[in-house]
Design a protein around this motif. Structure first.
Motif, PDB file in Angstrom:
ATOM      1  N   PHE A   3       0.842  -1.178   0.000  1.00 44.85           N
ATOM      2  CA  PHE A   3       0.000   0.000   0.000  1.00 44.85           C
ATOM      3  C   PHE A   3       0.879   1.230   0.000  1.00 44.85           C
ATOM      4  O   PHE A   3       1.786   1.347   0.801  1.00 44.85           O
ATOM      5  N   ARG A   4       0.620   2.152  -0.900  1.00 40.63           N
ATOM      6  CA  ARG A   4       1.388   3.394  -0.981  1.00 40.63           C
ATOM      7  C   ARG A   4       0.507   4.555  -0.540  1.00 40.63           C
ATOM      8  O   ARG A   4      -0.696   4.557  -0.766  1.00 40.63           O
ATOM      9  N   LEU A   5       1.124   5.548   0.038  1.00 38.32           N
ATOM     10  CA  LEU A   5       0.408   6.753   0.430  1.00 38.32           C
ATOM     11  C   LEU A   5       0.380   7.683  -0.775  1.00 38.32           C
ATOM     12  O   LEU A   5       1.404   8.203  -1.179  1.00 38.32           O
ATOM     13  N   VAL A   6      -0.802   7.866  -1.351  1.00 35.11           N
ATOM     14  CA  VAL A   6      -0.920   8.638  -2.577  1.00 35.11           C
ATOM     15  C   VAL A   6      -1.566   9.989  -2.320  1.00 35.11           C
ATOM     16  O   VAL A   6      -1.010  11.022  -2.658  1.00 35.11           O
ATOM     17  N   SER A   7      -2.729   9.973  -1.709  1.00 35.35           N
ATOM     18  CA  SER A   7      -3.483  11.212  -1.532  1.00 35.35           C
ATOM     19  C   SER A   7      -3.145  11.880  -0.202  1.00 35.35           C
ATOM     20  O   SER A   7      -2.498  11.292   0.663  1.00 35.35           O
ATOM     21  N   GLU A   8      -3.620  13.096  -0.071  1.00 35.24           N
ATOM     22  CA  GLU A   8      -3.431  13.826   1.185  1.00 35.24           C
ATOM     23  C   GLU A   8      -4.181  13.134   2.316  1.00 35.24           C
ATOM     24  O   GLU A   8      -3.734  13.133   3.452  1.00 35.24           O
ATOM     25  N   LYS A   9      -5.324  12.537   1.988  1.00 35.07           N
ATOM     26  CA  LYS A   9      -6.105  11.821   3.005  1.00 35.07           C
ATOM     27  C   LYS A   9      -5.314  10.611   3.516  1.00 35.07           C
ATOM     28  O   LYS A   9      -5.290  10.338   4.713  1.00 35.07           O
ATOM     29  N   ASP A  10      -4.671   9.882   2.593  1.00 38.57           N
ATOM     30  CA  ASP A  10      -3.842   8.738   2.993  1.00 38.57           C
ATOM     31  C   ASP A  10      -2.729   9.195   3.933  1.00 38.57           C
ATOM     32  O   ASP A  10      -2.460   8.553   4.953  1.00 38.57           O
ATOM     33  N   ASN A  11      -2.074  10.293   3.594  1.00 40.79           N
ATOM     34  CA  ASN A  11      -1.000  10.823   4.435  1.00 40.79           C
ATOM     35  C   ASN A  11      -1.535  11.276   5.784  1.00 40.79           C
ATOM     36  O   ASN A  11      -0.892  11.070   6.809  1.00 40.79           O
ATOM     37  N   ALA A  12      -2.716  11.895   5.793  1.00 36.66           N
ATOM     38  CA  ALA A  12      -3.310  12.342   7.053  1.00 36.66           C
ATOM     39  C   ALA A  12      -3.675  11.146   7.930  1.00 36.66           C
ATOM     40  O   ALA A  12      -3.447  11.168   9.148  1.00 36.66           O
ATOM     41  N   ASP A  13      -4.242  10.094   7.321  1.00 33.79           N
ATOM     42  CA  ASP A  13      -4.579   8.881   8.080  1.00 33.79           C
ATOM     43  C   ASP A  13      -3.318   8.229   8.641  1.00 33.79           C
ATOM     44  O   ASP A  13      -3.296   7.759   9.782  1.00 33.79           O
ATOM     45  N   ALA A  14      -2.262   8.195   7.836  1.00 31.30           N
ATOM     46  CA  ALA A  14      -0.998   7.605   8.286  1.00 31.30           C
ATOM     47  C   ALA A  14      -0.403   8.427   9.431  1.00 31.30           C
ATOM     48  O   ALA A  14       0.104   7.862  10.408  1.00 31.30           O
ATOM     49  N   ALA A  15      -0.480   9.743   9.321  1.00 34.06           N
ATOM     50  CA  ALA A  15       0.036  10.604  10.392  1.00 34.06           C
ATOM     51  C   ALA A  15      -0.758  10.386  11.674  1.00 34.06           C
ATOM     52  O   ALA A  15      -0.182  10.389  12.776  1.00 34.06           O
ATOM     53  N   GLU A  16      -2.054  10.179  11.538  1.00 30.83           N
ATOM     54  CA  GLU A  16      -2.898   9.901  12.710  1.00 30.83           C
ATOM     55  C   GLU A  16      -2.515   8.567  13.342  1.00 30.83           C
ATOM     56  O   GLU A  16      -2.453   8.440  14.557  1.00 30.83           O
ATOM     57  N   TRP A  17      -2.227   7.554  12.503  1.00 35.68           N
ATOM     58  CA  TRP A  17      -1.802   6.255  13.027  1.00 35.68           C
ATOM     59  C   TRP A  17      -0.491   6.402  13.792  1.00 35.68           C
ATOM     60  O   TRP A  17      -0.330   5.845  14.879  1.00 35.68           O
ATOM     61  N   VAL A  18       0.456   7.139  13.236  1.00 35.43           N
ATOM     62  CA  VAL A  18       1.754   7.353  13.899  1.00 35.43           C
ATOM     63  C   VAL A  18       1.547   8.069  15.227  1.00 35.43           C
ATOM     64  O   VAL A  18       2.172   7.730  16.238  1.00 35.43           O
ATOM     65  N   LYS A  19       0.645   9.047  15.243  1.00 43.50           N
ATOM     66  CA  LYS A  19       0.369   9.784  16.478  1.00 43.50           C
ATOM     67  C   LYS A  19      -0.193   8.854  17.556  1.00 43.50           C
ATOM     68  O   LYS A  19       0.232   8.896  18.715  1.00 43.50           O
ATOM     69  N   ARG A  20      -1.130   7.976  17.169  1.00 42.59           N
ATOM     70  CA  ARG A  20      -1.683   7.007  18.128  1.00 42.59           C
ATOM     71  C   ARG A  20      -0.615   6.016  18.578  1.00 42.59           C
ATOM     72  O   ARG A  20      -0.551   5.642  19.741  1.00 42.59           O
ATOM     73  N   PHE A  21       0.222   5.581  17.628  1.00 44.63           N
ATOM     74  CA  PHE A  21       1.263   4.600  17.935  1.00 44.63           C
ATOM     75  C   PHE A  21       2.284   5.169  18.912  1.00 44.63           C
ATOM     76  O   PHE A  21       2.772   4.461  19.788  1.00 44.63           O
ATOM     77  N   THR A  22       2.619   6.443  18.764  1.00 49.31           N
ATOM     78  CA  THR A  22       3.597   7.054  19.668  1.00 49.31           C
ATOM     79  C   THR A  22       3.004   7.356  21.034  1.00 49.31           C
ATOM     80  O   THR A  22       3.742   7.581  21.984  1.00 49.31           O
ATOM     81  N   SER A  23       1.670   7.358  21.128  1.00 46.38           N
ATOM     82  CA  SER A  23       1.055   7.639  22.427  1.00 46.38           C
ATOM     83  C   SER A  23       1.073   6.414  23.341  1.00 46.38           C
ATOM     84  O   SER A  23       0.900   6.545  24.549  1.00 46.38           O
ATOM     85  N   ILE A  24       1.293   5.211  22.772  1.00 43.50           N
ATOM     86  CA  ILE A  24       1.396   4.021  23.616  1.00 43.50           C
ATOM     87  C   ILE A  24       2.787   3.962  24.226  1.00 43.50           C
ATOM     88  O   ILE A  24       3.634   4.800  23.943  1.00 43.50           O
ATOM     89  N   GLU A  25       3.029   2.946  25.027  1.00 45.30           N
ATOM     90  CA  GLU A  25       4.366   2.778  25.604  1.00 45.30           C
ATOM     91  C   GLU A  25       5.387   2.686  24.477  1.00 45.30           C
ATOM     92  O   GLU A  25       5.047   2.343  23.356  1.00 45.30           O
ATOM     93  N   LYS A  26       6.633   2.941  24.796  1.00 44.24           N
ATOM     94  CA  LYS A  26       7.688   2.954  23.791  1.00 44.24           C
ATOM     95  C   LYS A  26       8.180   1.544  23.471  1.00 44.24           C
ATOM     96  O   LYS A  26       9.360   1.307  23.272  1.00 44.24           O
TER      97      LYS A  26
END
Length: 166
Positions: A3-26
């Motif tokens: 899966f490639r990040l093509v649209s701005e929505k894809d990038n925004a969803d991916a950024a949201e996933w990273v934000k949630r992932f970093t909020s858990i323990e390290k």
């Protein structure tokens, strides 16, 4: 399927996933990986020969919790094992098995976070956009003055511009 990040929505969803992932323990929860233990090599005296302190964490890249857009980066990483389509992380840093397990989980967390973050394409900031616009305008103005100078030089050669007639 990768899966490639093509649209701005894809990038925004991916950024949201990273934000949630970093909020858990390290680190990654133990339940999500396959752990195995063995004897460490190298110096350490009799403890090395008796105790299985080396920790190895294996995680399939097809697991549902690993983002699809991170797969190309993970497959290029040195921890990727192509024969089993998995990520293999080991630790022999500590003398205790539990500390080595924690080290493996932290390494895996960092690896997945960097692969997922690296695939996200961020747009230019407002300041960068202004700077580029200014550079484009300056380049157009410079080209126009260069053309005008060149035109006047050529006009001077034709005899119409008040140049010398030979």
């Amino acid at each position: 399927m990768l899966f490639r990040l093509v649209s701005e929505k894809d990038n925004a969803d991916a950024a949201e996933w990273v934000k949630r992932f970093t909020s858990i323990e390290k680190r990654i929860p133990k339940e999500l990986v396959e752990l195995s233990f063995s004897r460490s090599s190298g110096p350490g005296g009799q403890n090395v020969n008796k105790v299985n302190t080396k920790a190895t964490a294996r995680c399939s890249i097809n697991d549902s919790w690993i983002p699809r857009w991170a797969l190309p980066a993970l497959m290029k990483d040195s921890h990727y094992v192509e024969s089993t389509k998995s990520i293999l992380v080991t630790s022999t840093v500590h003398r205790s098995q539990s500390q080595n397990v924690e080290e493996c989980l932290q390494k895996l967390y960092s690896l997945i976070l960097s692969a997922a973050s690296g695939a996200i394409q961020k747009g230019p900031s407002e300041a960068q956009t202004k700077k580029v616009d200014g550079l484009i305008k300056a380049d157009k103005a410079r080209r126009k003055t260069d053309k005008m100078k060149r035109s006047s030089v050529k006009q001077g050669r034709s005899g119409r511009g008040g140049g010398f007639d030979f």
